[in-house]
Design an enzyme around this catalytic site. Structure first.
Site, PDB file in Angstrom:
ATOM      1  CB  VAL A 134      -0.979   0.009   1.201  1.00 51.22           C
ATOM      2  CG1 VAL A 134      -1.871  -1.233   1.161  1.00 51.22           C
ATOM      3  CG2 VAL A 134      -0.259   0.084   2.548  1.00 51.22           C
ATOM      4  CE  LYS A 135       6.215   0.485  -3.119  1.00 60.62           C
ATOM      5  NZ  LYS A 135       5.442  -0.631  -3.706  1.00 60.62           N
TER       6      LYS A 135
END
Lengths: 300, 300
Positions: free
Chosen positions: A104-105
């Site tokens: 998901v960074k």
């Protein structure tokens, strides 16, 4: 998280994480047509395509691999319906006993990071607990510094979850900021020091921390350098296969016991049927063959 | 995007963007009880709370402000149902003519960034176009470098949308990486140069680019320095109010014509009723008063 991940890698003798990153172009025609017929040209149809595609692949490969890494962007592109396929995918993978690394960074300032920590911490609503994303670990971005990381650390501790923090990414432009050099030290080295420090209270029985690092397969020298600088940090290594990283380059990403890293492949597995020019109906079996091939490649 | 934003700021004589960042704690009891009664202790109940809360505030303030900035993390915490409230909020704001800056801080490698660009580009499904997030601009993280930004630039050009790229964030730990110094130049200066360059082909009629920068209100000197270094880059400025930024510190964030920046306030507006100890039922009116107060404060 990290102990479960390492022991699952050893059980299955396979340090591979499969990226479940479907694209519209990747979906076999028979799945596409069936979904378009039932749901029309709509995000709902794409959501059904993605989940069907993932599920058929997971059914073929779950016994071979310790973990999956769905890339949320692929789903988010298709709005709420797309994200429903992400959720259904993580839920299904969980039911198969796989460790789920949500790619998901995310990264934001303290109060906002605390909200993003819901990915791994779940939420409490009037005393009832909900795990709404089914992730065992997520990837996060360090650009905002410690107060953007700290809320995730609490969640990792409380719920035995993990993080993989971007240190040196696999893409060509990763040099632009990450390789800037000051006092003979690159930015990625500074970030590596921070990541080591952030993880030092969350070290498990194999000597690795629940706070890991993303280190791209495409920069061998940096990978080896980081391995020696970060003895307690487990690496999530993207960039093998489609992005150009080779097994022979990856030896130095592991420690002397062969631990310390898990290698990701996405397209190279899930759309292997395209590159190999094999009939669409066999796409999931081809994915299984690609997993076995990768396992053998990494063993060598 | 940027021309529409600047002309709306001038029409309304107000360089304010309101952060729609609801938390469970912020919701007035009468809304909370009503939703819990109808939907039980569930993410659906929270989703309904958030949308009801936002809608009542928007109804009171939309005539005063050019733009809103919903922080997606607050919604994402509550899973798919939470994100439904994000979508309904952006949809409602759009219907009120507001410019929507999705505070999503996404950032990833090229192929993945292309998927995230769906936030502003929408998606094409078999020739039908869907805008699934209703955002006019989004915030993005530069840590991965140009190939993680490039897909967004194409979307900005094609659909007249915008980006605000993190340069110097408002949080206390922003110094850890952003202030590292090499050759007498901070990392945020390097990023500032990149952001200017990335935006140079997207400059509108006021002389500002669709590619803007996030520059925190809490670091006055850096804000002024960046204003002079980035003459074509519009600033999204978080950190006013609750985080400690004052109007008197912000003069240097604007150009000589009083353009060049939009100041965000979130908690200071939407939960003003809490800090002012005013009856819950008047929460939206108090938000309106807080917007007027902020407008006057910034004028000074």
């Amino acid at each position: 998280m990290i102990d479960r991940l390492i022991s699952s890698i050893e059980d299955k003798q396979n340090p591979t994480v499969v990226g479940l990153d479907p694209t519209y172009e990747m979906i076999p025609t028979f799945i596409k047509e069936q979904c378009l017929e039932q749901w029309g040209n709509s995000p709902k149809a794409v959501s059904e395509m993605f989940f069907t595609f993932n599920k058929m692949i997971i059914d073929e490969i779950y016994d071979l691999i310790p973990a999956v890494k769905p890339q949320i962007a692929m789903y988010e592109k298709y709005g709420l319906e797309g994200l429903r396929a992400y959720f259904e995918t993580t839920q299904y993978c969980k039911s198969k006993g796989l460790i789920i690394i949500g790619d998901v960074k995310r990264g934001d300032i303290a109060s906002t990071a605390a909200a993003y920590a819901g990915h791994i911490a779940g939420v409490d609503i009037e005393g009832e607990y909900f795990d709404l994303w089914n992730e065992d670990a997520i990837t996060v971005n360090p650009y905002l510094g410690y107060d953007g990381i700290e809320p995730f650390l609490g969640a990792c501790k409380q719920f035995d979850k993990g993080l993989f923090i971007l240190v040196k990414t696999s893409n060509p432009s990763s040099c632009e900021i990450q390789d800037l050099k000051l006092d003979n030290k690159h930015i990625y080295n500074y970030v590596a020091d921070l990541v080591s420090k952030w993880g030092e209270n969350l070290i498990g029985e194999y000597g690795y921390s629940n706070i890991g690092a993303v280190v791209g397969a495409t920069y061998r020298e940096q990978g080896e350098e980081l391995r020696s600088l970060m003895p307690h940090t487990f690496f999530l290594v993207p960039g093998y296969g489609a992005q150009g990283g080779k097994a022979s380059d990856l030896k130095g990403y592991f420690d002397k016991d062969g631990r310390g890293a898990i290698i990701n492949s996405s397209r190279g597995i899930i759309s292997a049927y395209k590159t190999k020019n094999i009939q669409e109906k066999d796409f999931a079996k081809v994915a299984r063959e690609a997993v076995i091939e990768m396992k053998n490649d990494l063993k060598g």
